[in-house]
Scaffold this active site. Structure first.
Site, PDB file in Angstrom:
ATOM      1  N   PRO A   1       0.965  -1.478  -0.325  1.00  0.00           N
ATOM      2  CA  PRO A   1       0.090  -0.084   0.418  1.00  0.00           C
ATOM      3  C   PRO A   1       1.251   1.358  -0.275  1.00  0.00           C
ATOM      4  O   PRO A   1       1.677   1.479   0.594  1.00  0.00           O
ATOM      5  CB  PRO A   1      -0.712  -0.441   1.032  1.00  0.00           C
ATOM      6  N   CYS A   2       0.361   2.232  -0.961  1.00  0.00           N
ATOM      7  CA  CYS A   2       0.870   3.181  -0.963  1.00  0.00           C
ATOM      8  C   CYS A   2       1.062   4.319  -0.063  1.00  0.00           C
ATOM      9  O   CYS A   2       1.542   5.864   0.048  1.00  0.00           O
ATOM     10  CB  CYS A   2       1.139   4.281  -2.299  1.00  0.00           C
TER      11      CYS A   2
END
Length: 418
Positions: A82-83
């Site tokens: 996840p960013c």
């Protein structure tokens, strides 16, 4: 031959498609979102003609998959964790974000012992704010016997018609690392107009030529967004303005291309098929996205561009084959303050912190770095006889701990995490 790969946080398959084209075969893909997993499973079976397993759920949940069961039997561990913990548009909580799985992914390298590692994330992870985090990752990989290296790659250098910088980490055992060479840029990417001419004109829109001429640049970064927000659109305010300059209405996604006589104040909206091309997928029908329009858009927008994944995959494949001329590689230092604290036997003064050349570090720089480090690490600070001493404490990130606060927050927000 084909090397095998396990892909975590696989999304709807941008990286999977690229790695497949580079010569890798999936043993397993793990994805949180059910619809994205359905997309992945369908394309594995119908497009790639492979029977790879797709596990659905929290990648860190042992009930979803057990990394230890794959120990010693994996050529490449890959993923796009996840960013949001690192994105410039967010709060950059890093190790304090329940969505942060980067440190956890590194721990799996020690368990699985793949020949190579590939993880990609947003440009924000490359900023000074996360220098200590990056240093911890490289040091942890070194303890597992790997040489790691980060590189900021521009998707537009590989034929993708948008600004899409991705921060990529690769790691290898020393014998393989010597043969790895980052892929070289391949020239200018096509413009938005050139890329979308056929689709935009598929219903006979009479303004097509003028629109293609005006859409004469690559586009802003496509933003997939998350379930925390509303319907699909092409990004934040600045991105919307940039799209408007290219004659694209970024306030949503269209169901179909413009008709013959359609007129627009700004320009037409893009369809999900058009967004596929902007994201670097090979063409309409090459990869099927399941679900409703908003879900399809998010799957596409959150994908790692297949062309970029393919070029990195080819470079990794060549390294595993020991193709080309080997060159020595070593771990690069990202944060000398972190290194000084880590290597110290106990609390140390600022004047005891040295850079890689053995020179004292600037006091102002030390204070700035300590502030940044304290966001991701416990930093013990004590003052004795008017002298301040610093000691590196625990890493705050989730690395697999059963009692980590990530679990409670993750479960509370599970329905809104994407």
């Amino acid at each position: 031959m084909k090397y095998n790969v396990i892909e975590i946080c696989a999304g709807a398959g941008g990286q999977a498609l690229g790695l497949h084209r580079a010569g890798f075969k999936h043993k397993l893909a793990v994805e949180l979102d059910q619809t994205a997993a359905d997309t992945l499973e369908t394309n594995f079976r119908e497009k790639l003609k492979i029977d790879a397993k797709v596990a659905v759920g929290d990648v860190a949940d042992p009930d979803v998959w057990e990394p230890k069961h794959y120990a010693g039997d994996v050529d490449l561990l890959a993923g796009g964790v996840p960013c949001p913990p690192f994105t410039i548009a967010g709060k950059q909580l890093g190790a304090n974000d329940e969505r942060d799985l980067f440190a956890w992914a590194i721990e799996q390298v020690g368990i699985i012992q793949p020949r190579a590692l590939l993880l990609e994330n947003v440009r924000g992870l490359s900023l000074p704010r996360f220098a200590g985090y990056r240093q911890h990752v490289l040091d942890q990989l070194a303890e597992f016997g790997y040489i790691g290296e980060w590189r900021l790659l521009q998707a537009s250098d590989f034929g993708v018609p948008q600004l899409r910088p991705r921060f990529v980490l690769v790691a290898f055992k020393p014998d393989d690392a010597a043969y790895f060479h980052w892929p070289e840029p391949q020239g200018d990417a096509p413009t938005v107009g050139e890329t979308l001419r056929e689709l935009m004109g598929s219903r006979g829109w009479k303004h097509l030529d003028a629109w293609v001429s005006a859409a004469n640049k690559i586009g802003p970064t496509i933003v997939g967004g998350s379930k925390k927000h509303g319907g699909a659109d092409l990004g934040p305010t600045r991105a919307k303005r940039a799209w408007a300059q290219l004659g694209v209405d970024a306030l949503g996604v269209a169901n179909e291309p413009p008709g013959p006589d359609d007129e627009f104040a700004v320009g037409p909206k893009l369809t999900t098929e058009m967004v596929e091309l902007i994201q670097g997928f090979p063409g309409t029908g090459a990869w099927d996205f399941l679900g409703k329009k908003t879900s399809r858009y998010r799957q596409i927008g959150n994908a790692f561009p297949p062309r970029v994944a393919e070029e990195i995959g080819k470079a990794i494949f060549a390294a595993l084959e020991h193709t080309g001329t080997p060159a020595p590689r070593e771990t690069v230092e990202h944060d000398p303050v972190y290194k000084a604290l880590k290597n110290a036997k106990g609390p140390i003064r600022a004047d005891q912190m040295l850079n890689a050349d053995g020179e004292p570090l600037d006091t102002g720089e030390i204070e700035k770095r300590i502030t940044m480090l304290s966001a991701d690490f416990e930093i013990n600070i004590e003052v004795r006889n008017n002298v301040t001493r610093y000691e590196l404490g625990e890493f705050k990130a989730f690395t697999g701990q059963d009692d980590h606060g990530r679990h409670e927050v993750f479960l509370k927000n599970r329905a809104r995490i994407s």
